[in-house]
Design a protein around this motif. Structure first.
Motif, PDB file in Angstrom:
ATOM      1  N   LEU A 110      23.086  13.068 -13.530  1.00 15.18           N
ATOM      2  CA  LEU A 110      21.933  12.181 -13.471  1.00 15.18           C
ATOM      3  C   LEU A 110      20.792  12.833 -12.708  1.00 15.18           C
ATOM      4  CD1 LEU A 110      20.695   9.474 -14.146  1.00 15.18           C
ATOM      5  CD2 LEU A 110      21.719   8.528 -12.071  1.00 15.18           C
ATOM      6  N   GLU A 111      21.114  13.507 -11.606  1.00 13.16           N
ATOM      7  CA  GLU A 111      20.070  14.207 -10.846  1.00 13.16           C
ATOM      8  C   GLU A 111      19.397  15.267 -11.708  1.00 13.16           C
ATOM      9  OE1 GLU A 111      19.793  17.319  -7.121  1.00 13.16           O
ATOM     10  OE2 GLU A 111      21.283  15.693  -6.994  1.00 13.16           O
ATOM     11  N   ASP A 112      20.189  16.014 -12.466  1.00 18.50           N
ATOM     12  CA  ASP A 112      19.618  17.047 -13.349  1.00 18.50           C
ATOM     13  C   ASP A 112      18.733  16.426 -14.424  1.00 18.50           C
ATOM     14  OD1 ASP A 112      20.916  19.012 -11.942  1.00 18.50           O
ATOM     15  OD2 ASP A 112      22.587  19.203 -13.348  1.00 18.50           O
ATOM     16  N   ALA A 113      19.203  15.302 -14.985  1.00 21.71           N
ATOM     17  CA  ALA A 113      18.437  14.647 -16.045  1.00 21.71           C
ATOM     18  C   ALA A 113      17.107  14.101 -15.518  1.00 21.71           C
ATOM     19  CB  ALA A 113      19.253  13.518 -16.666  1.00 21.71           C
ATOM     20  N   ILE A 114      17.155  13.469 -14.350  1.00 22.19           N
ATOM     21  CA  ILE A 114      15.924  12.920 -13.774  1.00 22.19           C
ATOM     22  C   ILE A 114      14.966  14.047 -13.410  1.00 22.19           C
ATOM     23  CG2 ILE A 114      14.946  11.603 -11.863  1.00 22.19           C
ATOM     24  CD1 ILE A 114      17.522   9.973 -11.780  1.00 22.19           C
ATOM     25  N   THR A 115      15.504  15.129 -12.859  1.00 20.15           N
ATOM     26  CA  THR A 115      14.660  16.287 -12.530  1.00 20.15           C
ATOM     27  C   THR A 115      13.982  16.822 -13.785  1.00 20.15           C
ATOM     28  OG1 THR A 115      16.110  16.911 -10.679  1.00 20.15           O
ATOM     29  CG2 THR A 115      14.606  18.594 -11.521  1.00 20.15           C
ATOM     30  N   GLY A 116      14.753  16.965 -14.861  1.00 17.76           N
ATOM     31  CA  GLY A 116      14.174  17.440 -16.118  1.00 17.76           C
ATOM     32  C   GLY A 116      13.104  16.508 -16.644  1.00 17.76           C
ATOM     33  N   LEU A 117      13.362  15.210 -16.566  1.00 19.54           N
ATOM     34  CA  LEU A 117      12.391  14.215 -17.028  1.00 19.54           C
ATOM     35  C   LEU A 117      11.100  14.301 -16.223  1.00 19.54           C
ATOM     36  CD1 LEU A 117      11.438  11.652 -18.511  1.00 19.54           C
ATOM     37  CD2 LEU A 117      12.784  10.304 -16.866  1.00 19.54           C
ATOM     38  N   LEU A 118      11.218  14.380 -14.906  1.00 20.44           N
ATOM     39  CA  LEU A 118      10.029  14.421 -14.059  1.00 20.44           C
ATOM     40  C   LEU A 118       9.238  15.716 -14.257  1.00 20.44           C
ATOM     41  CD1 LEU A 118      11.447  12.942 -10.715  1.00 20.44           C
ATOM     42  CD2 LEU A 118      10.170  11.779 -12.525  1.00 20.44           C
ATOM     43  N   LEU A 177      14.888  -3.548 -10.128  1.00 16.20           N
ATOM     44  CA  LEU A 177      14.255  -3.037  -8.908  1.00 16.20           C
ATOM     45  C   LEU A 177      14.347  -1.519  -8.850  1.00 16.20           C
ATOM     46  CD1 LEU A 177      12.869  -3.576  -6.226  1.00 16.20           C
ATOM     47  CD2 LEU A 177      15.138  -3.847  -5.179  1.00 16.20           C
ATOM     48  N   ILE A 178      15.513  -0.976  -9.183  1.00 17.80           N
ATOM     49  CA  ILE A 178      15.669   0.482  -9.218  1.00 17.80           C
ATOM     50  C   ILE A 178      14.665   1.094 -10.189  1.00 17.80           C
ATOM     51  CG2 ILE A 178      17.206   2.361  -9.907  1.00 17.80           C
ATOM     52  CD1 ILE A 178      19.544   0.651  -8.962  1.00 17.80           C
ATOM     53  N   SER A 179      14.513   0.477 -11.350  1.00 16.46           N
ATOM     54  CA  SER A 179      13.618   1.008 -12.376  1.00 16.46           C
ATOM     55  C   SER A 179      12.170   1.022 -11.903  1.00 16.46           C
ATOM     56  CB  SER A 179      13.740   0.177 -13.658  1.00 16.46           C
ATOM     57  OG  SER A 179      15.064   0.180 -14.138  1.00 16.46           O
ATOM     58  N   ARG A 180      11.759  -0.053 -11.251  1.00 10.24           N
ATOM     59  CA  ARG A 180      10.375  -0.134 -10.781  1.00 10.24           C
ATOM     60  C   ARG A 180      10.110   0.860  -9.658  1.00 10.24           C
ATOM     61  NH1 ARG A 180       8.279  -6.131  -9.852  1.00 10.24           N
ATOM     62  NH2 ARG A 180       6.411  -4.869  -9.471  1.00 10.24           N
ATOM     63  N   VAL A 181      11.061   0.974  -8.733  1.00 10.17           N
ATOM     64  CA  VAL A 181      10.899   1.927  -7.631  1.00 10.17           C
ATOM     65  C   VAL A 181      10.888   3.357  -8.163  1.00 10.17           C
ATOM     66  CG1 VAL A 181      11.990   2.873  -5.568  1.00 10.17           C
ATOM     67  CG2 VAL A 181      11.876   0.394  -5.877  1.00 10.17           C
ATOM     68  N   ALA A 182      11.749   3.634  -9.141  1.00 10.46           N
ATOM     69  CA  ALA A 182      11.806   4.969  -9.734  1.00 10.46           C
ATOM     70  C   ALA A 182      10.467   5.339 -10.361  1.00 10.46           C
ATOM     71  CB  ALA A 182      12.916   5.034 -10.775  1.00 10.46           C
ATOM     72  N   ASP A 183       9.851   4.398 -11.064  1.00 14.64           N
ATOM     73  CA  ASP A 183       8.557   4.661 -11.693  1.00 14.64           C
ATOM     74  C   ASP A 183       7.487   4.928 -10.641  1.00 14.64           C
ATOM     75  OD1 ASP A 183       6.694   4.560 -14.111  1.00 14.64           O
ATOM     76  OD2 ASP A 183       5.842   2.985 -12.856  1.00 14.64           O
ATOM     77  N   SER A 184       7.467   4.139  -9.581  1.00 14.38           N
ATOM     78  CA  SER A 184       6.460   4.313  -8.532  1.00 14.38           C
ATOM     79  C   SER A 184       6.645   5.638  -7.803  1.00 14.38           C
ATOM     80  CB  SER A 184       6.537   3.150  -7.534  1.00 14.38           C
ATOM     81  OG  SER A 184       6.177   1.937  -8.150  1.00 14.38           O
ATOM     82  N   MET A 185       7.896   5.998  -7.506  1.00 21.14           N
ATOM     83  CA  MET A 185       8.155   7.274  -6.839  1.00 21.14           C
ATOM     84  C   MET A 185       7.743   8.450  -7.715  1.00 21.14           C
ATOM     85  SD  MET A 185      11.870   6.599  -5.022  1.00 21.14           S
ATOM     86  CE  MET A 185      12.000   8.300  -4.476  1.00 21.14           C
ATOM     87  N   SER A 186       8.034   8.342  -8.990  1.00 19.77           N
ATOM     88  CA  SER A 186       7.687   9.427  -9.925  1.00 19.77           C
ATOM     89  C   SER A 186       6.173   9.593 -10.018  1.00 19.77           C
ATOM     90  CB  SER A 186       8.271   9.132 -11.306  1.00 19.77           C
ATOM     91  OG  SER A 186       9.678   8.958 -11.230  1.00 19.77           O
ATOM     92  N   TYR A 187       5.469   8.473 -10.096  1.00 16.56           N
ATOM     93  CA  TYR A 187       4.011   8.501 -10.199  1.00 16.56           C
ATOM     94  C   TYR A 187       3.404   9.117  -8.941  1.00 16.56           C
ATOM     95  CZ  TYR A 187      -0.515   6.785 -11.899  1.00 16.56           C
ATOM     96  OH  TYR A 187      -1.797   6.698 -12.381  1.00 16.56           O
ATOM     97  N   VAL A 204       9.867  19.492  -5.480  1.00 15.04           N
ATOM     98  CA  VAL A 204       9.428  18.109  -5.281  1.00 15.04           C
ATOM     99  C   VAL A 204      10.195  17.165  -6.197  1.00 15.04           C
ATOM    100  CG1 VAL A 204       7.497  16.503  -5.541  1.00 15.04           C
ATOM    101  CG2 VAL A 204       7.136  18.727  -4.447  1.00 15.04           C
ATOM    102  N   MET A 205      10.272  17.516  -7.472  1.00 12.21           N
ATOM    103  CA  MET A 205      10.930  16.640  -8.435  1.00 12.21           C
ATOM    104  C   MET A 205      12.441  16.574  -8.197  1.00 12.21           C
ATOM    105  SD  MET A 205       8.422  15.371  -9.767  1.00 12.21           S
ATOM    106  CE  MET A 205       6.905  15.404 -10.706  1.00 12.21           C
ATOM    107  N   ARG A 206      13.042  17.671  -7.752  1.00 13.20           N
ATOM    108  CA  ARG A 206      14.466  17.656  -7.433  1.00 13.20           C
ATOM    109  C   ARG A 206      14.747  16.716  -6.260  1.00 13.20           C
ATOM    110  NH1 ARG A 206      19.115  18.818  -9.931  1.00 13.20           N
ATOM    111  NH2 ARG A 206      18.131  20.649 -10.839  1.00 13.20           N
ATOM    112  N   LEU A 207      13.855  16.702  -5.293  1.00 15.79           N
ATOM    113  CA  LEU A 207      14.025  15.816  -4.143  1.00 15.79           C
ATOM    114  C   LEU A 207      13.943  14.347  -4.564  1.00 15.79           C
ATOM    115  CD1 LEU A 207      14.358  15.589  -1.069  1.00 15.79           C
ATOM    116  CD2 LEU A 207      11.871  15.719  -0.858  1.00 15.79           C
ATOM    117  N   VAL A 208      12.960  14.022  -5.390  1.00 20.34           N
ATOM    118  CA  VAL A 208      12.823  12.658  -5.890  1.00 20.34           C
ATOM    119  C   VAL A 208      14.049  12.274  -6.721  1.00 20.34           C
ATOM    120  CG1 VAL A 208      11.480  11.123  -7.378  1.00 20.34           C
ATOM    121  CG2 VAL A 208      10.311  12.730  -5.871  1.00 20.34           C
ATOM    122  N   ALA A 209      14.480  13.191  -7.585  1.00 17.71           N
ATOM    123  CA  ALA A 209      15.631  12.921  -8.453  1.00 17.71           C
ATOM    124  C   ALA A 209      16.899  12.717  -7.644  1.00 17.71           C
ATOM    125  CB  ALA A 209      15.814  14.073  -9.441  1.00 17.71           C
TER     126      ALA A 209
END
Length: 226
Positions: A110-118, A177-187, A204-209
């Motif tokens: 999941l961390e790898d996927a989120i990092t790739g997405l960001l 709530l997770i989804s909304r926070v994730a969007d705000s952090m990514s932005y 930066v993106m790896r840390l967020v992910a």
């Protein structure tokens, strides 16, 4: 002592500016002009920012008369509105490409996927002419904020749907709530990278992910115990 305004007196509301294109071009030549106006607007926006952007400047750069522009767009905010819709659409289309069912197989996946997405979202924004200026306009200009808010709602719905498939026993409110926070952090991470180009985007993106993935992992643990 100044007299108080009469209770019956109503304050006139400022009329809302039209943001939708006046004409959706059907013929090829009209479609070319329509796209040319958007292309030039993005180029001008990248050069001067949204505060100095004017329809006259767009017309001058596009070598078109103001009536030609106003045939399609009623004002500069309509141009920014359309550019915003297109950028948000390109960003949001990446979610299903990365947040697949397999991505929820482990915290590391999941961390790898989120990092790739960001990172791909960052690349898409950077490769879009005036991408960061479009994002800033959507946040700073009140009449354009609905584009950003609607995009955030769409992202939250998509991510929540993916989370519900992975964690069917979890409370919907927690997933939303997770989804909304994730969007705000990514932005926020995107804006930070554009504000300070010296930062390493991957770090930066790896840390967020990692932060988001660890929270989802705790959710997975709670579901396992339940």
């Amino acid at each position: 002592m100044p007299s108080k305004p009469s209770p019956s007196r109503r304050v006139a509301k400022r009329p809302k500016l039209a943001l939708s294109p006046k004409v959706k071009p059907a013929q090829s030549r009209a479609a070319e002009t329509y796209e040319q106006l958007l292309t030039v607007t993005a180029q001008v926006l990248a050069d001067v920012g949204f505060e100095l952007l004017t329809t006259n400047l767009v017309c001058e750069r596009a070598k078109l008369s103001p009536p030609a522009l106003y045939r399609y767009f009623p004002n500069k905010y309509a141009l920014l509105h359309e550019l915003g819709l297109r950028l948000m659409g390109k960003q949001n289309a990446l979610i299903h490409q990365w947040l697949t069912p397999a991505a929820f197989g482990s915290a590391k996946k999941l961390e790898d996927a989120i990092t790739g997405l960001l990172l791909e979202t960052y690349d898409v924004t950077r490769e879009t002419t005036a991408g960061i200026w479009i994002m800033r306009a959507l946040r700073a200009i009140p009449m354009l904020q609905d584009v950003r808010l609607e995009s955030a709602r769409e992202v939250a719905e998509q991510v929540t749907a993916q989370l519900r498939q992975a964690f069917p026993k979890a409370a919907k409110e927690d997933l939303e709530l997770i989804s909304r926070v994730a969007d705000s952090m990514s932005y926020a991470a995107l804006e930070m990278l554009f504000d300070d180009p010296s930062l390493d985007a991957a770090s930066v993106m790896r840390l967020v992910a990692a932060s988001l993935a660890s929270h989802v992992a705790r959710l997975q643990g709670k579901q396992g115990r339940a």
